[in-house]
Design an enzyme around this catalytic site. Sequence first.
Site, PDB file in Angstrom:
ATOM      1  N   GLU A 163      52.873  -9.927  18.747  1.00  0.00           N
ATOM      2  CA  GLU A 163      54.240 -10.203  19.170  1.00  0.00           C
ATOM      3  C   GLU A 163      54.822 -11.140  18.117  1.00  0.00           C
ATOM      4  O   GLU A 163      54.236 -12.191  17.839  1.00  0.00           O
ATOM      5  CB  GLU A 163      54.248 -10.879  20.546  1.00  0.00           C
ATOM      6  CG  GLU A 163      55.648 -11.032  21.065  1.00  0.00           C
ATOM      7  CD  GLU A 163      55.739 -11.681  22.440  1.00  0.00           C
ATOM      8  OE1 GLU A 163      54.690 -11.930  23.065  1.00  0.00           O
ATOM      9  OE2 GLU A 163      56.880 -11.951  22.859  1.00  0.00           O
ATOM     10  N   ARG A 185      38.283 -13.194  23.891  1.00  0.00           N
ATOM     11  CA  ARG A 185      39.107 -13.778  22.838  1.00  0.00           C
ATOM     12  C   ARG A 185      38.330 -14.882  22.137  1.00  0.00           C
ATOM     13  O   ARG A 185      37.415 -15.475  22.711  1.00  0.00           O
ATOM     14  CB  ARG A 185      40.453 -14.258  23.381  1.00  0.00           C
ATOM     15  CG  ARG A 185      40.388 -15.459  24.307  1.00  0.00           C
ATOM     16  CD  ARG A 185      41.722 -15.696  25.005  1.00  0.00           C
ATOM     17  NE  ARG A 185      42.779 -16.123  24.110  1.00  0.00           N
ATOM     18  CZ  ARG A 185      43.896 -15.416  23.880  1.00  0.00           C
ATOM     19  NH1 ARG A 185      44.094 -14.265  24.450  1.00  0.00           N
ATOM     20  NH2 ARG A 185      44.811 -15.879  23.074  1.00  0.00           N
ATOM     21  N   LYS A 222      49.988 -19.932  20.936  1.00  0.00           N
ATOM     22  CA  LYS A 222      51.137 -20.033  20.048  1.00  0.00           C
ATOM     23  C   LYS A 222      52.149 -21.044  20.572  1.00  0.00           C
ATOM     24  O   LYS A 222      52.814 -21.704  19.792  1.00  0.00           O
ATOM     25  CB  LYS A 222      51.790 -18.654  19.896  1.00  0.00           C
ATOM     26  CG  LYS A 222      51.128 -17.825  18.807  1.00  0.00           C
ATOM     27  CD  LYS A 222      51.896 -16.547  18.563  1.00  0.00           C
ATOM     28  CE  LYS A 222      51.366 -15.447  19.450  1.00  0.00           C
ATOM     29  NZ  LYS A 222      51.921 -14.128  19.180  1.00  0.00           N
TER      30      LYS A 222
HETATM   31  P1  ATP Z   1      48.640 -16.476  21.999  1.00  0.00           P
HETATM   32  O1  ATP Z   1      47.964 -16.465  23.329  1.00  0.00           O
HETATM   33  O2  ATP Z   1      47.997 -17.318  20.974  1.00  0.00           O
HETATM   34  O3  ATP Z   1      50.111 -16.709  22.088  1.00  0.00           O
HETATM   35  P2  ATP Z   1      48.942 -13.657  22.031  1.00  0.00           P
HETATM   36  O4  ATP Z   1      47.814 -12.919  22.625  1.00  0.00           O
HETATM   37  O5  ATP Z   1      50.148 -13.808  22.846  1.00  0.00           O
HETATM   38  O6  ATP Z   1      48.422 -15.016  21.440  1.00  0.00           O
HETATM   39  P3  ATP Z   1      49.784 -11.539  20.348  1.00  0.00           P
HETATM   40  O7  ATP Z   1      50.720 -11.610  19.227  1.00  0.00           O
HETATM   41  O8  ATP Z   1      50.192 -10.832  21.571  1.00  0.00           O
HETATM   42  O9  ATP Z   1      49.378 -13.019  20.670  1.00  0.00           O
HETATM   43  O10 ATP Z   1      48.375 -11.003  19.854  1.00  0.00           O
HETATM   44  C1  ATP Z   1      48.193  -9.911  18.995  1.00  0.00           C
HETATM   45  C2  ATP Z   1      46.786  -9.414  19.158  1.00  0.00           C
HETATM   46  O11 ATP Z   1      45.874 -10.443  18.817  1.00  0.00           O
HETATM   47  C3  ATP Z   1      46.504  -9.004  20.572  1.00  0.00           C
HETATM   48  O12 ATP Z   1      45.789  -7.791  20.564  1.00  0.00           O
HETATM   49  C4  ATP Z   1      45.663 -10.128  21.101  1.00  0.00           C
HETATM   50  O13 ATP Z   1      44.787  -9.685  22.096  1.00  0.00           O
HETATM   51  C5  ATP Z   1      44.933 -10.609  19.850  1.00  0.00           C
HETATM   52  N1  ATP Z   1      44.564 -12.015  19.977  1.00  0.00           N
HETATM   53  C6  ATP Z   1      45.379 -13.060  20.219  1.00  0.00           C
HETATM   54  N2  ATP Z   1      44.689 -14.203  20.335  1.00  0.00           N
HETATM   55  C7  ATP Z   1      43.384 -13.879  20.141  1.00  0.00           C
HETATM   56  C8  ATP Z   1      42.161 -14.614  20.127  1.00  0.00           C
HETATM   57  N3  ATP Z   1      42.140 -15.935  20.337  1.00  0.00           N
HETATM   58  N4  ATP Z   1      41.015 -13.946  19.897  1.00  0.00           N
HETATM   59  C9  ATP Z   1      41.036 -12.623  19.665  1.00  0.00           C
HETATM   60  N5  ATP Z   1      42.130 -11.866  19.676  1.00  0.00           N
HETATM   61  C10 ATP Z   1      43.305 -12.474  19.905  1.00  0.00           C
HETATM   62 MG    MG Z   2      50.541 -11.547  23.732  1.00  0.00          MG
END
Ligand code: ATP
Ligand code: MG
Length: 554
Positions: free
Chosen positions: A38, A262, A272
Amino acid sequence: MLEEKTFEPKTLNFIEEIIESDLQSGKHRAVLTRFPPEPNGYLHIGHAKSICLNFGLALRYGGKTNLRFDDTNPVKEDVEYVDSIKEDIRWLGFEWAAEYYASDYFEQLYVWAQELIVKGLAYVDDQTHEEIRANRGTVTQAGVDSPYRNRSVDENLDLFARMRAGEFADGDKVLRAKIDMAHPNMMMRDPVMYRIIKTNHHRTGNKWCIYPMYDYAHGQSDSYENITHSICTLEFDIHRPLYDWFIEQLNIFPSRQYEFARLNLTYTVMSKRKLLELVVNKQVTGWDDPRMPTICGLRRRGYTPSSIRSFAEKVGVAKRPNVIELSLLENCVRDDLNKNAERRMAVLRPLKIVITNYPEGEPELLDAVNNPENPAAGTRKIAFGKEIYIERDDFMECPPKKYFRLSPGGEVRLKYAYIIKCEEVVRDSAGDVVELQCTYDPETKSGSGVRQVRGTIHWVNPANAICAEVRLYDRLFTESHMDDIPEGTTYTDYLNPASLQTVVALLEPSLKNERRNVQFERLGYFFQDIDSTPDSLIFNRTVTLKDSWVKKNK
Ligand code: ATP
Ligand code: MG
């Protein structure tokens, strides 16, 4: 592109097992994965794990990976983030097969939503956000049907079209899937598919004022692209039945979702939202502050792409939540730089040495080894002289037993040079040591094999040394398990006040234009900061030579 062997598995992880079985059974002929960020922030090391996994699987099985921006929430998203995400993925060493945006599919998603309405599987609900939440029930109690649940197909089609046309205000109406308000999985209790948000979108502008929810957009986007294996983190396992439900009802390409744990790291926050707060509240200098777990922060600090890929490989693919030691990441960059970084001499806290019996005049040029781990890196010349600087920490007036560095009357070897003996300690009026008068033994030039002493220390020659600001970084937080801090406290309570220490150091002159990673002998690995210029040098410490934190906290 990366060499295949980087990804040679030792044993198969559970996703690889699934992929191999899907390829063998003929369910899929080729693997197509996607990385779906995102664009609402910079990528962090957790995303790097996901990138390495998605791209790594495709590489290993001769498939492809799409980059898809999951831009369904116009409120938080921005082009700045889109650009940084692309830069970071490329820097990690990966190239996507195609670049897509969930917003490219808004029209298709709208048509599919109409299809669900026609099938009697979606309806427009006039309840407020709060009413919808209250009527969802609880884990032990069924939800209550919306009074608008049985609207006719025609009325739903009409209202949905008018939602799109902008006739209603934010929050007035939503489109919901019609599934089961008593479903044991709360996600299946008539989930919201569309909400009204009258905000400019960074790509579609004001074309749309209804936006699909994650659950409705994600699976359909996967399916539209024919993604075979849609890999996400564990929190999404309860979303999987809904992911499958939409795909089945629409009878479209059967993408499948697989969840892994994760990545969590000790001494780090990774959400984030929190990282953005640190930036906005100026607790760090920006998203790329070298203390941040962001990819741009790690890059600025001197982490290499291959160290991060090797970290992702070592972490593996777990099915249960866990927390990985930050020291594992540090060890990965140490291993890489130990093999690849050239050695240089630098003194962080200088103490002056005068070698009283050393001749005046032309400097003596000595051979210094660039990298003992890699003979091909060769040698360079460094100038020795009557006056040099050593590390203040390498001198002790009252040394404990087994102290093998310099002390009054004691001897030490200067690396690549001679053995010196401390004859006299010079102090200023405040009584602080400002200079050591030493003698050297001309017979003991490095390589002569004449005699040995226990300690060897590094030094620089002020006659040609350059000055640089050196930034010594430490962990950003003092608590190891930042997801598990005591109630009533917040993550910023645990910011490490000593996470950045700045010193003015003396460096050997060859470091002036050195933009590669280097080892400052005996001190650690360093990397020139992006703000560094030839007139105002700045080096960041990537990592110390050994894990000093373990000892400090015992
Ligand atoms: P955050 O929780 O840090 O805001 P998010 O999951 O909202 O992260 P996205 O931009 O939606 O961030 O994530 C893009 C991809 O990265 C998704 O497939 C998500 O599952 C993966 N991802 C995000 N954080 C992690 C993590 N800590 N470990 C592994 N994969 C991750
Ligand atoms: Mg997300």
